[in-house]
Design a protein around this motif. Sequence first.
Motif, mmCIF file in Angstrom:
data_model
loop_
_atom_site.group_PDB
_atom_site.id
_atom_site.type_symbol
_atom_site.label_atom_id
_atom_site.label_comp_id
_atom_site.label_asym_id
_atom_site.label_seq_id
_atom_site.Cartn_x
_atom_site.Cartn_y
_atom_site.Cartn_z
ATOM 1 N N ASP A 121 0.842 -1.194 0.000
ATOM 2 C CA ASP A 121 0.000 0.000 0.000
ATOM 3 C C ASP A 121 0.880 1.248 0.000
ATOM 4 N N GLY A 122 0.263 2.353 -0.333
ATOM 5 C CA GLY A 122 0.989 3.612 -0.467
ATOM 6 C C GLY A 122 1.628 4.074 0.824
ATOM 7 N N GLU A 123 0.967 3.826 1.953
ATOM 8 C CA GLU A 123 1.506 4.256 3.249
ATOM 9 C C GLU A 123 2.821 3.545 3.558
ATOM 10 N N LEU A 124 2.859 2.242 3.312
ATOM 11 C CA LEU A 124 4.094 1.495 3.548
ATOM 12 C C LEU A 124 5.201 1.982 2.617
ATOM 13 N N LEU A 125 4.877 2.194 1.362
ATOM 14 C CA LEU A 125 5.886 2.675 0.407
ATOM 15 C C LEU A 125 6.422 4.040 0.832
ATOM 16 N N ARG A 163 6.626 5.197 3.880
ATOM 17 C CA ARG A 163 7.518 4.983 5.032
ATOM 18 C C ARG A 163 8.861 4.431 4.575
ATOM 19 N N LEU A 164 8.829 3.492 3.624
ATOM 20 C CA LEU A 164 10.084 2.947 3.100
ATOM 21 C C LEU A 164 10.908 4.030 2.420
ATOM 22 N N ARG A 165 10.255 4.900 1.674
ATOM 23 C CA ARG A 165 10.960 6.009 1.010
ATOM 24 C C ARG A 165 11.628 6.914 2.044
ATOM 25 N N GLN A 166 10.921 7.201 3.142
ATOM 26 C CA GLN A 166 11.485 8.054 4.188
ATOM 27 C C GLN A 166 12.703 7.400 4.836
ATOM 28 N N HIS A 167 12.584 6.131 5.176
ATOM 29 C CA HIS A 167 13.717 5.417 5.789
ATOM 30 C C HIS A 167 14.900 5.360 4.826
ATOM 31 N N ALA A 168 14.612 5.068 3.569
ATOM 32 C CA ALA A 168 15.678 4.979 2.575
ATOM 33 C C ALA A 168 16.357 6.337 2.393
ATOM 34 N N ALA A 169 15.573 7.402 2.347
ATOM 35 C CA ALA A 169 16.140 8.738 2.165
ATOM 36 C C ALA A 169 17.044 9.114 3.333
ATOM 37 N N ARG A 170 16.639 8.767 4.551
ATOM 38 C CA ARG A 170 17.479 9.061 5.720
ATOM 39 C C ARG A 170 18.814 8.327 5.637
ATOM 40 N N SER A 171 18.798 7.168 5.001
ATOM 41 C CA SER A 171 20.031 6.384 4.841
ATOM 42 C C SER A 171 20.780 6.743 3.572
ATOM 43 N N GLY A 172 20.213 7.655 2.774
ATOM 44 C CA GLY A 172 20.848 8.040 1.514
ATOM 45 C C GLY A 172 20.823 6.936 0.488
ATOM 46 N N MET A 173 19.768 6.137 0.505
ATOM 47 C CA MET A 173 19.680 4.980 -0.383
ATOM 48 C C MET A 173 18.391 5.034 -1.193
ATOM 49 N N SER A 174 18.359 4.231 -2.241
ATOM 50 C CA SER A 174 17.107 4.033 -2.968
ATOM 51 C C SER A 174 16.243 3.068 -2.161
ATOM 52 N N VAL A 175 14.951 3.047 -2.449
ATOM 53 C CA VAL A 175 14.053 2.119 -1.758
ATOM 54 C C VAL A 175 14.510 0.684 -2.018
ATOM 55 N N GLN A 176 14.882 0.389 -3.253
ATOM 56 C CA GLN A 176 15.325 -0.961 -3.594
ATOM 57 C C GLN A 176 16.543 -1.361 -2.766
#
Length: 60
Positions: free
Chosen positions: A11-15, A17-30
């Motif tokens: 779902d969009g909410e999970l995606l 959250r994943l985008r936010q976590h990935a951005a904090r780590s300087g990474m792509s979602v993948q």
Amino acid sequence: MGSTVLSLRMDGELLDRLRQHAARSGMSVQDYVVRTLVREDFDERFNAAVDETERFYRPS
């Protein structure tokens, strides 16, 4: 080692959250998801190895 495609439906909410976590780590979602899966796999294998070692050295 080769690579294989894994397709996920979420779902969009999970995606988001994943985008936010990935951005904090300087990474792509993948990359973030793959890193998380690898870390989880390592943790499971490490815990299994510790358990086996404890069984080996436990007095009979």
